[in-house]
Design a protein around this motif. Structure first.
Motif, short mmCIF file in Angstrom:
data_model
loop_
_atom_site.label_atom_id
_atom_site.label_comp_id
_atom_site.label_asym_id
_atom_site.label_seq_id
_atom_site.Cartn_x
_atom_site.Cartn_y
_atom_site.Cartn_z
N LEU A 1 -4.03 7.30 1.85
CA LEU A 1 -3.89 5.89 1.52
C LEU A 1 -5.04 5.51 0.60
O LEU A 1 -6.12 6.10 0.70
CB LEU A 1 -3.99 5.03 2.79
CG LEU A 1 -2.82 5.03 3.76
CD1 LEU A 1 -3.21 4.29 5.02
CD2 LEU A 1 -1.62 4.35 3.13
N PRO A 2 -4.83 4.54 -0.27
CA PRO A 2 -5.99 4.12 -1.08
C PRO A 2 -7.02 3.45 -0.19
O PRO A 2 -6.68 2.72 0.74
CB PRO A 2 -5.38 3.14 -2.08
CG PRO A 2 -4.12 2.70 -1.45
CD PRO A 2 -3.62 3.82 -0.62
N SER A 3 -8.27 3.73 -0.50
CA SER A 3 -9.33 3.20 0.35
C SER A 3 -9.49 1.69 0.17
O SER A 3 -9.67 0.95 1.12
CB SER A 3 -10.63 3.92 0.02
OG SER A 3 -11.72 3.14 0.39
N ASN A 4 -9.43 1.27 -1.06
CA ASN A 4 -9.58 -0.15 -1.33
C ASN A 4 -8.20 -0.71 -1.67
O ASN A 4 -7.61 -0.36 -2.68
CB ASN A 4 -10.53 -0.35 -2.50
CG ASN A 4 -11.04 -1.77 -2.57
OD1 ASN A 4 -10.33 -2.69 -2.17
ND2 ASN A 4 -12.24 -1.94 -3.07
N VAL A 5 -7.69 -1.57 -0.82
CA VAL A 5 -6.31 -2.00 -1.00
C VAL A 5 -6.18 -3.13 -2.01
O VAL A 5 -5.10 -3.42 -2.48
CB VAL A 5 -5.67 -2.45 0.33
CG1 VAL A 5 -5.57 -1.28 1.26
CG2 VAL A 5 -6.44 -3.57 0.97
N MET B 1 -7.87 10.19 3.66
CA MET B 1 -6.90 11.24 3.80
C MET B 1 -6.89 11.72 5.24
O MET B 1 -7.90 11.64 5.93
CB MET B 1 -7.35 12.35 2.86
CG MET B 1 -6.48 13.54 2.83
SD MET B 1 -7.18 14.65 1.63
CE MET B 1 -6.35 16.11 2.10
N SER B 2 -5.77 12.20 5.66
CA SER B 2 -5.69 12.78 6.99
C SER B 2 -4.61 13.85 6.99
O SER B 2 -3.63 13.74 6.26
CB SER B 2 -5.39 11.71 8.03
OG SER B 2 -5.46 12.26 9.30
N ILE C 1 -4.97 3.20 11.59
CA ILE C 1 -5.65 2.77 10.36
C ILE C 1 -6.85 1.94 10.76
O ILE C 1 -6.74 0.93 11.46
CB ILE C 1 -4.70 1.96 9.47
CG1 ILE C 1 -3.48 2.82 9.11
CG2 ILE C 1 -5.42 1.52 8.21
CD1 ILE C 1 -2.42 2.07 8.37
N HIS C 2 -8.01 2.41 10.34
CA HIS C 2 -9.24 1.66 10.60
C HIS C 2 -9.53 0.83 9.37
O HIS C 2 -9.72 1.38 8.29
CB HIS C 2 -10.39 2.61 10.88
CG HIS C 2 -10.22 3.40 12.12
ND1 HIS C 2 -10.80 3.05 13.30
CD2 HIS C 2 -9.50 4.51 12.38
CE1 HIS C 2 -10.46 3.92 14.24
NE2 HIS C 2 -9.67 4.81 13.70
N ILE D 1 0.86 -1.17 0.00
CA ILE D 1 0.00 0.00 0.00
C ILE D 1 0.90 1.22 0.00
O ILE D 1 1.80 1.31 0.83
CB ILE D 1 -0.91 0.03 1.24
CG1 ILE D 1 -1.61 -1.32 1.43
CG2 ILE D 1 -1.92 1.15 1.15
CD1 ILE D 1 -2.21 -1.50 2.78
N THR D 2 0.66 2.08 -0.94
CA THR D 2 1.51 3.26 -1.03
C THR D 2 0.92 4.40 -0.24
O THR D 2 -0.27 4.73 -0.38
CB THR D 2 1.64 3.71 -2.50
OG1 THR D 2 1.90 2.55 -3.28
CG2 THR D 2 2.77 4.70 -2.65
#
Lengths: 985, 312
Positions: free
Chosen positions: B137-141, B151-152, B170-171, B74-75
């Motif tokens: 982070l991408p939502s769907n990994v 995003m945060s 990370i949730h 995950i990038t």
């Protein structure tokens, strides 16, 4: 400090140690509550002209209400509120004693007894597809004959017996998408003709045997130009319709199985015609009306099908359905708008130039245009025909006109409230004191004697009534000035029609009303709707000489990118101060916690492109705003995409003409709910005006817990997409409910919890540090309510007195969401019997009084429940100290105490919302419930511990004191005398 | 570089309980710990509970034949203020698939690229203006990364301590995917892992008047917490008999009241009567005594006139 908190807490606990009941005594009803009944904007009205039905009119409304109104006074005889999904398609009167209603898209047919409104029968009509619906009650000369009602709905034609609602026959039309437009009855032979369209270009005529539904004949013809919408039946074999382009009139004659079309261009009839025309709905014989961009043209149709314009009216015009007066004669009403008044003309169907009645009626206030008119005739004292007209105005009010006067009016716009706010009343000024000497001394004494009798339970029934009447009269609750306790306020409500009302909390009367011109249809703004209203200016420093005002926000179209409208209204006078259309859309309105020098509240309006606009537009407001620029955050919820985003402000807008009031925004955080598994159904935040008295909560073992009180919390409930439908549409395995508590500044998820096998609808309330929400548990087959309480752990160490003395605590340090305060949550679930329409919580001025949850139940009542029932620390066997704290023993379901219904015996039909507002008196809170009905009351969740009750007898107290003083003097004198006597002995 | 890599290697947040209150749901990820801990997992369960992967090890062993692991990356991308997002770090994780189709992320490793000089300058600029440093982070990994991002952001001044301290929360969410995935060959019912939200910030506090402070070292000190959702507490259900017991329980305290508490209203008058009787009884001898002494005052009265008599 802890000690002080503790002692205060213990004090509060002692106050609330007994579960306070909110119930009233019978004679207290109406003392501080009021209830008003409405019906909503009238859609259809039918008059009954025979027997006792003569005095009443039956109406159906857009709020799905069917009601019978008194024609003399406008009062409601009876009323039924059908559910929100049960829209009424048509009403009629059958057999002179039943009111027939067709609802739910032509699938439910009901008959109501005309005199008392009892339901006589109900029929569910089955069909295969959605279609338009049509109700037709054939007129018959023989009353005792079993009349059948013809109903077209769900794609089939049904004949239903009007006596017991049985379906006599049912007919499916061979063409798939046949939509019935008219049903024509032939009296001489038992046949009916059904005409309608298939698609947009085929015209069909069916001839059906009225006895058994046998199809006798079917003719159809196509017209390549296409039809559009409205149909006007001008004779039994001829109708007029517009073509698809709405520029050509088509006369369709369908006599003897031959269908012929005849085209007439509107531009031939009406000069300077351009654009689109609309046929005004009417059923007149040989006459119809076409509304064009410039005027309304009345066109007569000769038997050969020749069209001829008989009149053109440039004002806004409405015509009624025809009213048969005598054999073969019909009349209709025509209402036109003058400058400041309306003209009512009643004309005979066949002769345009004959006016049976011509009246000019002056309206006392702005009500906008006439939307509908219904006429009814009566026999005057001189045996001639008189006419009365029921008109529905733009502001949804209902007026009865007779003899050139408005006989009665009903403000039925109040049945569709979309926003409520409160406003203070003017301060009582010296010199204009409203107080006056009430009665003479004898009356006053008599009244108090009665009250004393009442207290000692010696009063008879009449006397009790007299006491109550006196209380109502003497109470100062309906004065137009501010009172010391803050019970008297103005409720400013915005209705769907764009009208503002100010209601007095004392007795519920309308102090002023204003149809906002900015929310009316104009050329530029075709379909304006109000969004909400906000407190714009609440003067405290200049309360004597400045009036408070409210801001009404609206938009031109229902879509989100429509341009916005702002309007400012003075709440004392009810005058519109200013209004303007915006050059941007309004998606979100954020009242900021800052005011400028004139105490106007700063509002941030977010448009569809994500830019923020500051109001009021003044340099000072911008200066105030710039100071807090970097500390302004907000969030947006995109329900369709399942995304919640946090936003912050950036510099001024770019790409625009220099505009200091427009700001760019940036996305700060986002939460993406996977669309396959979660769907946002509810989001709730804390109320911005809520006051929290103390952050600390002393628990039983002398420990302190710190509530996590942040205004930036958002409660989100999601369900699995399968479970987003009605209850029962998903199995427990495939439905789950997830709740989140999100910090809206950082996007941090503070708490996340799954309820397996549960589903919405979720109703939630967020107050202080707790959330209570209501949902359905599919496994237990019951409704549940869950409470979540959030406590701040980062302050939990502040218990050491020494630390507090030495100042080594973090209680005074500013709270920042970026500090990631550690929180703990406690939660518990309870079963609850009712399904819920709305939940809110009581608000008080200082937040000391214990809170009650106000639950709008499915029975349209409001139930008050103590927050202590929702304490997550309830356990099966609370210890002695926990009992002292007021923790109730754990039960699996929440008790419903009949006395705690704040609406007592009343119902707020069609309940949609509950609004609470604090009074100045800490123990009291004002509750306003709205739906189709309105209900207002005042509650004291912990009883009135800070004031004497209204019926406290001051006279008795005074008399007692006087008697005591007299007794003291008498005994003193006596004892003096005795002493003297003793000394002389 | 190696040192930096070492620093960036995943830290175990074992003693989360002392840091965070969400004891039960936190996912602690570390290679060594991973193999050691174990728990019971019902293989029958269809929808996985909030999963702590450390628990799942035995399950994996049991079903090692049917389970399949796949590595995913995950990038993590970052942005300085309003700039575009650039790749900044990668999470590499194992996607564990169980026999029942559930997938979870385990063995999360984190490797962060060091700031380049340009980035350092940008970050300093952020510090000066107290602007936002954002990550996403991408939502769907699993499939189609690059569509939705979670995003945060954090105020840049919150990060610098000694180095740059950062914490990722990370949730995640296990999703039942109804669409069969082409890329990942799995059986019929498919579950995926979604990142619901990421919260980024400093692990410690960030008191409000944020002070401008440059980090001593330009290296990141990263911590990551994986969170899954908590189960709601069950509504307490009382069976009939417990209710009955409770009903009786309410009646029981009555006999517990002391004798005194119950009969005080009789006892006090009785006591008064007794006291009265005693005083009465006491009075009898007293009266006799006063009878004698009562004669004396009489005498005294008599004495009154007598001196006068004497005077006469």
């Amino acid at each position: 400090m802890v000690m002080a908190i503790r002692s205060l807490f213990i004090f509060v606990v002692i106050l609330s140690i007994t579960v306070p009941t909110l119930s009233l005594y019978e004679d207290q009803v109406g003392l501080m509550d009021w209830h008003q009944k409405y019906i909503g904007k009238v859609k259809h009205a039918v008059f009954q002209t025979q027997k006792t039905g003569r005095k009443r009119v039956v109406v159906s409304t857009e709020e799905n209400v069917i009601a019978s109104l008194d024609l003399r006074h406008g009062e409601i005889f009876w009323r039924h509120v059908l559910g929100p999904n049960d829209a009424i398609d048509g009403i009629a009167i059958a057999m002179t004693k039943y009111v027939i209603t067709l609802s739910s898209g032509g699938s439910i047919l009901r008959a109501w007894n005309l005199p008392d409104g009892q339901m006589v029968w109900e029929s569910f009509l089955q069909g295969t597809r959605d279609s338009n619906s049509f109700l037709f009650v054939p007129t018959s000369s023989k009353v005792d004959k079993d009349n059948t009602i013809l109903v077209f709905g769900k794609g089939s034609l049904h004949a239903v017996s009007s006596i017991h609602g049985e379906i006599v026959w049912k007919m499916d039309f061979p063409a798939e998408s046949f939509e019935v437009q008219e049903v024509i009855q032939h009296h001489d032979i038992d046949t009916i003709q059904v005409v309608g369209f298939v698609g947009s270009s085929q015209f069909d005529v069916y001839q059906i045997n009225a006895k058994n539904g046998e199809l006798l004949k079917h003719d159809s013809a196509a017209f390549e130009g296409g039809f559009s919408g409205e149909v006007s039946l001008v004779s039994s074999a001829k109708l007029v319709v517009l073509d698809a382009a709405r520029s050509t009139l088509l006369t369709i004659s369908f006599q003897n199985g031959e269908i012929s079309f005849q085209k007439t261009y509107i531009s031939d009839l009406v000069e300077d015609f351009s654009g689109m025309a609309v046929i005004l709905p009417s059923k007149l014989n040989g006459l119809f009306a076409v509304k064009t961009n410039t005027a309304s043209a009345f066109i007569s149709v000769s038997s050969e099908g020749k069209l001829e314009v008989v009149d053109k009216i440039t004002h806004a015009t409405v015509i009624s359905n025809p009213l048969p007066v005598s054999e073969g004669q019909q009349t209709f009403a025509l209402v036109q708008h003058g400058d400041n008044d309306i003209h009512l003309n009643v004309k005979q169907g066949h002769d345009w130039n004959s006016d049976l009645l011509k009246e000019k009626i002056k309206l006392d206030q702005q009500r906008g245009f006439v939307h509908k008119v219904f006429i009814n005739n009566y026999v005057r004292t001189d045996r001639s025909h008189g006419f009365r007209a029921l008109i529905v105005m733009e502001d949804h009010s209902l007026l009865l006109l007779q003899q050139g006067e408005v006989v009665w009016r009903r403000e039925d716009g109040l049945a569709s409230i979309i926003g409520v706010t409160t406003s203070e009343l003017p301060v009582e000024r010296v010199g204009v004191s409203v107080a006056k000497v009430e009665q003479n001394l004898f009356e006053w004494l008599k009244g108090h004697m009665l009250k004393v009798k009442g207290t000692l339970m010696l009063a008879s029934a009449e006397e009790v009534a007299a006491i109550q009447g006196m209380r109502l009269k003497s109470s100062e609750k309906s004065k137009m000035t501010r009172d010391h306790n803050g019970f008297r306020k103005l409720l400013i409500v915005l209705t769907k029609s764009g009208k503002l009302f100010a209601l007095h909390t004392g007795d519920g009367r309308i102090v002023w009303s204003l149809l906002l011109n900015s929310l009316r249809q104009t050329e530029t703004c075709q379909n304006p709707t109000g969004i909400n209203l906000y407190q714009w200016q609440v003067p405290h420093h200049h309360a004597m000489d400045e009036n408070p005002s409210v801001l009404v926000v609206g938009k031109c179209r229902p879509s989100s990118d429509a341009l916005g409208i702002l309007s400012f209204v003075d709440t004392y006078t009810g005058k519109e101060l200013n209004s303007f259309g915006l050059d941007h859309s309004v998606v979100q309105v954020i009242p900021l916690p800052f005011t400028d020098a004139t105490e106007q509240r700063l509002h941030l309006l977010i448009d569809a492109s994500g830019q923020a606009h500051l109001y009021p537009r003044s340099a000072e407001a911008v200066a105030v705003f710039q100071r807090e620029f970097s500390n302004i955050y907000w969030y947006s919820v995109e329900t369709n995409n399942g995304v919640i985003k946090g936003h912050g402000l950036k510099s001024n807008c770019d790409g625009e003409v220099a505009n200091n009031y427009c700001f760019g925004t940036r996305e700060i955080w986002s939460i993406v709910f996977p669309s396959e598994s979660e769907k946002i159904i509810t989001t709730v935040t804390r109320k911005s005006n809520e006051v929290v008295h103390t952050q600390a909560k002393v628990i039983a073992d002398q420990d302190v817990m710190y509530k996590y009180i942040s205004k930036n919390l958002l409660f989100v409930a999601t369900v699995s997409p399968k479970a987003s439908g009605d209850i029962g549409s998903a199995t427990p395995e495939e439905s789950q409910l997830v709740v989140y508590v999100v910090d809206t500044v950082t996007g941090r998820i503070l708490h996340r919890m799954i309820h397996h096998g549960s589903q919405g609808p979720v109703h939630a309330v967020f107050s202080e540090n707790w959330i209570v929400y209501h949902y359905f548990n599919l496994r237990a087959h019951r409704y549940e309510m869950t409470v979540i309480e959030i406590y701040d752990q980062s302050r939990a160490d502040n218990k050491d007195v020494l630390k507090l003395v030495l100042g080594k605590h973090n209680l005074t340090s500013p709270v920042s969401s970026y500090s990631r305060p550690e929180v703990t949550t406690k939660s518990q679930s309870y079963y609850f019997t009712h399904s819920v329409k709305a939940i809110t919580v009581t608000l008080t001025a200082k937040g000391i009084t214990s809170k009650h949850l106000l639950i709008g139940t499915i029975g349209d009542q409001v139930l008050a429940m103590d927050k202590r029932f929702f304490d997550p620390r309830r356990s099966v066997n609370p210890t002695q100290s926990e009992k002292e704290e007021g923790i109730l023993p754990l039960t699996d379901s929440l008790p419903i105490i009949p006395q705690s219904y704040v609406t007592h015996s009343l119902k707020v039909e069609g309940l949609r919302g509950i609004v609470t507002a604090p009074a100045k008196l800490e123990s009291a809170t004002l509750v306003f419930t709205y739906g189709v009905d309105l209900f207002f009351t005042r509650l004291a969740p912990s009883r009135t511990y800070d004031s004497l009750t209204e019926d406290f007898s001051y006279a008795l107290l005074l008399i007692t004191i006087v008697a005591l003083v007299v007794a003291i003097f008498v005994t003193w004198v006596l004892s003096e005398k005795k002493d003297l006597r003793d000394k002389w002995r | 570089m190696k040192k930096k890599l070492l620093l960036q290697v995943f830290t175990l947040l074992l003693v989360i309980s002392s840091l965070h209150a969400f004891q039960s749901d936190e996912l602690l990820v570390d290679d060594e710990e991973f193999g050691l801990e174990g728990g019971n997992r019902q293989p029958k369960e269809r929808i996985p509970d909030p999963v702590v992967p450390t628990r799942s090890t035995p399950t994996r062993r049991k079903y090692s034949d049917s389970d399949s692991d796949s590595k995913i990356q995950i990038t993590l991308e970052h942005a300085f203020g309003d700039t575009d997002f650039f790749p900044a770090a990668t999470f590499s994780a194992r996607l564990k698939t169980w026999s029942h189709g559930a997938q979870t992320l385990t063995k999360l490793r984190f490797s962060r690229n060091a700031f380049t000089e340009v980035e350092k300058q940008k970050f300093q600029k952020l510090l000066e203006h107290d602007e936002f440093y954002s990550i996403r982070l991408p939502s769907n990994v699993l499939n189609s990364p690059g569509e939705d991002f979670v995003m945060s952001s954090v105020r840049a001044r919150c990060l610098p301590r000694d180095g740059l301290d950062e914490l990722f929360v990370i949730h995640t969410k296990n999703v039942i995917l109804l669409v069969k995935l082409g890329a990942l060959r799995h059986r019929g019912r498919q579950e995926g892992v979604n990142i619901l939200a990421v919260n980024y910030g400093s692990p410690g506090s960030c008191p409000y008047p944020r002070q401008m402070k440059l980090p001593a070292k330009w290296s990141f000190n990263s911590h990551t917490v994986l969170k899954n959702s908590e189960q709601a507490p069950r509504t307490p259900i009382f069976s009939e008999d417990t209710l009955g017991e409770q009903g009786e329980g309410e009646a029981v305290p009555l006999p517990e009241r002391s004798f005194w508490a119950k009969y005080w209203m009789y006892l006090i008058p009785l006591g008064l009567i007794v006291v009265n009787a005693i005083t009465q009884a006491m009075n009898i001898p007293e009266e006799q005594a006063t009878g004698q002494s009562g004669a004396q005052p009489a005498g005294a009265i008599q004495r009154g006139p007598s001196p006068a008599v004497r005077r006469r």
